[in-house]
Design a protein around this motif. Sequence first.
Motif, PDB file in Angstrom:
ATOM      1  N   GLU A 256       0.827  -1.204   0.000  1.00 41.79           N
ATOM      2  CA  GLU A 256       0.000   0.000   0.000  1.00 41.79           C
ATOM      3  C   GLU A 256       0.865   1.260   0.000  1.00 41.79           C
ATOM      4  O   GLU A 256       1.882   1.333   0.672  1.00 41.79           O
ATOM      5  CB  GLU A 256      -0.882  -0.017   1.252  1.00 41.79           C
ATOM      6  CG  GLU A 256      -1.898   1.091   1.254  1.00 41.79           C
ATOM      7  CD  GLU A 256      -2.748   1.056   2.525  1.00 41.79           C
ATOM      8  OE1 GLU A 256      -2.746   0.029   3.232  1.00 41.79           O
ATOM      9  OE2 GLU A 256      -3.400   2.072   2.801  1.00 41.79           O
TER      10      GLU A 256
ATOM     11  N   VAL B 294      -0.296   2.103  -5.516  1.00 40.82           N
ATOM     12  CA  VAL B 294      -1.175   1.126  -4.897  1.00 40.82           C
ATOM     13  C   VAL B 294      -1.881   1.763  -3.705  1.00 40.82           C
ATOM     14  O   VAL B 294      -1.231   2.318  -2.822  1.00 40.82           O
ATOM     15  CB  VAL B 294      -0.357  -0.105  -4.422  1.00 40.82           C
ATOM     16  CG1 VAL B 294      -1.276  -1.119  -3.752  1.00 40.82           C
ATOM     17  CG2 VAL B 294       0.385  -0.716  -5.591  1.00 40.82           C
TER      18      VAL B 294
ATOM     19  N   ARG C 260      -5.463   1.602  -0.887  1.00 44.40           N
ATOM     20  CA  ARG C 260      -6.465   0.709  -0.311  1.00 44.40           C
ATOM     21  C   ARG C 260      -7.845   1.312  -0.550  1.00 44.40           C
ATOM     22  O   ARG C 260      -8.086   2.479  -0.275  1.00 44.40           O
ATOM     23  CB  ARG C 260      -6.199   0.532   1.178  1.00 44.40           C
ATOM     24  CG  ARG C 260      -7.069  -0.530   1.835  1.00 44.40           C
ATOM     25  CD  ARG C 260      -6.591  -0.858   3.229  1.00 44.40           C
ATOM     26  NE  ARG C 260      -5.311  -1.563   3.239  1.00 44.40           N
ATOM     27  CZ  ARG C 260      -5.161  -2.868   3.039  1.00 44.40           C
ATOM     28  NH1 ARG C 260      -6.217  -3.625   2.779  1.00 44.40           N
ATOM     29  NH2 ARG C 260      -3.958  -3.422   3.068  1.00 44.40           N
TER      30      ARG C 260
ATOM     31  N   SER D 237      -9.637  -3.645   0.112  1.00 42.67           N
ATOM     32  CA  SER D 237      -8.648  -4.373  -0.681  1.00 42.67           C
ATOM     33  C   SER D 237      -7.752  -3.404  -1.465  1.00 42.67           C
ATOM     34  O   SER D 237      -8.087  -2.244  -1.648  1.00 42.67           O
ATOM     35  CB  SER D 237      -9.353  -5.334  -1.638  1.00 42.67           C
ATOM     36  OG  SER D 237     -10.298  -4.612  -2.376  1.00 42.67           O
ATOM     37  N   LEU D 238      -6.633  -3.930  -1.931  1.00 45.05           N
ATOM     38  CA  LEU D 238      -5.670  -3.080  -2.626  1.00 45.05           C
ATOM     39  C   LEU D 238      -6.081  -2.869  -4.077  1.00 45.05           C
ATOM     40  O   LEU D 238      -6.575  -3.768  -4.744  1.00 45.05           O
ATOM     41  CB  LEU D 238      -4.283  -3.705  -2.575  1.00 45.05           C
ATOM     42  CG  LEU D 238      -3.642  -3.746  -1.178  1.00 45.05           C
ATOM     43  CD1 LEU D 238      -2.271  -4.387  -1.249  1.00 45.05           C
ATOM     44  CD2 LEU D 238      -3.550  -2.353  -0.583  1.00 45.05           C
TER      45      LEU D 238
END
Length: 673
Positions: A54, A116, A118, A122-123
Amino acid sequence: MKYNDTIQAVKGIGEKTAKLFAKLGVYTIGDLCEYFPRGYDKCALPVPIAQAAEGELLAIEGSVYGLAEIKKIRNLNLLSCTIKDPTGQIRITWFNQPYLKNTLKPGIRYIFRGKVVRKGGSLTMDQPKIYRQEEYRKLLNHLTPIYSLTEGLTNNAISKAAAQALGELEFPEEQIPKRILKEYGLIRRETAIREIHFPKSMDTVYDARKRLVFDEFFRFTLRLSRLKEEKQARITSCRMVYDASLDRMIENLPFQLTGAQKRVWQEIRTDMEGAFGMNRLIQGDVGSGKTILAVLALCLAAKNGYQGCIMVPTEVLAMQHYESIGRLLEQEGLKTVLLTGSMTAAAKKKVYAEIASHEADIIVGTHALIQETVQYDRLGLVVTDEQHRFGVKQRLSLSKKGEEPHVLVMSATPIPRTLAIILYGDLDISLVNELPADRLPIKNCVVDTTYRPKAYRFIENQVALGHQAYIICPMVEESELIEAENVIEYTEKVREALPGTVTVEYLHGKMRPKEKNTIMERFAAGEIQVLVSTTVVEVGVNVPNATVMMIENAERFGLAQLHQLRGRVGRGKAQSYCIMVSGNAGKDTMERLSIMNKSNDGFFIAGEDLKLRGPGDFFGIRQSGDMEFKLADIYNDAQVLKDANEAAKSLTPEERDELLKQDTAGEISETAL
Ligand code: ADP
Ligand code: MG
């Protein structure tokens, strides 16, 4: 292609794009070459999806799983799909790029590079760029320049334009003599410019940057020396004639001028009575008595029929100067007015009129003095107090308000020579290196919070002796509203700790200027004995009867601020005290506070500050930093600054003239500095 060609010489840049570049200050090919990236992006090998963390900007490699889908959420067009590799899968989303749907062919492997984040547990990879494998391989480990952008102009567009320009440009000849390049280990300017945009490695960026920073400083120093010479050669239109009433004024002061004050006053007089204008900095520690020098100079100007003004950084200080300066000058039959930002429109209008009609001889104020609306009449002298709180630009815009008035700036902040070149390079310097003889050195102590009750007793005793005290309130870090509540709450505690006969009031940044002034006036008049305050009393404030400065959370202040705060006491005959209350006893804190404990000398403390912290944030000067260098940082590049300065001095007169002749971009104007 030439340096001076317009940017439209680059293929693909038409009028429309040129307008966008203009927003970035880029008009010519040369500007483009000198539009340096603010950083670099390095494409690294794709990571396995399972390892995508993340918050990171990274690349993954995989193929589209299933179909990309498009959703409409209000006017957002959301395209998303799932990417899989042997280790896992991740969602990818793009906004408002529905056409990508046709680009992404199922089954084909792509590299996706993006951040990336969140989302809903979820990512997801947001808005990644898409590359084919062979395309990405070419980018691998390359440093791509990152430019500051403006709407409508992408990073890619700028980088492409820069690449094309650098490809076709005939670089101007090297300007700096070869021996200088050699002596200071500098690469050629052409190489430096190529490398700063498209570096081979971070090492080459370093060399390129060094050269370009050198150039900026070198040019700056040259222009500065030219400016200084020109100023010195300029016959002033406000030549003053000495007025004997000033002798009387000096005699009538409640004190004798110190030797240092007398010397500096002579220097000021020589400037103002001479054929050339004054451009002088007065440096003197807190409490050394700089204000009276400004008053004398203002008075001399007024006696010669000129207006004079003095600009200070805070409303509290403006008010105070207005009162004390006004009182002194009134005895000379001169009218002083106050102009600050917080005044009502009607009050301002009245003052504007008094200034324009020259009813006002002396104007005391804050930044408001440099506003467009203020029209001075025969402005002959401009003074800036606490100069380190202003930028060079503000100082210069104040003098632009007149026709080359005499300029006097004052500062308690001793600065290292290298920085002085930049901040005050065009000024002559006078030192007030002597405190009035009646001063006793301030007694200091560093204590922990358990000492509080004793400190309050001590303050109580000082108040009983007829003195006053400042307490700098403990700090809270949250919002400013809380700052106010906090001061009020702490004031209650102090009130409880002291007998009811002692008047305790508070001062904080969120109070209206009028309220602040009332409190300061009452404190100055001795109606308030203990003033609980945030750091708003930090600069310049002068209440000589105050003998105690108690600083809560002393560990949170830098040496410069502590010294300024402490400088609020020790301004009269009586013994003064500074109690530094420290909430933690870490090694660094104790080291810092022990320096304060040991010495009352601003120059010594500044030197220690420099050793402890490095030039990074030296004495808060950075706050006023409006030195517009593209790359150079006067703190971190202090060594290069020194080199450049030395190199400029080593030029032969012919070399110097030649360089200045070529330096057309800078004109001679002061703002171009
Ligand atoms: P700073 O240099 O910090 O601006 P000020 O000009 O405010 O200091 O002076 C501090 C105090 O010292 C003022 O109250 C001022 O009247 C007083 N003062 C100035 N010069 C002398 C002197 N020669 N002898 C005694 N007191 C002085
Ligand atoms: Mg002062």
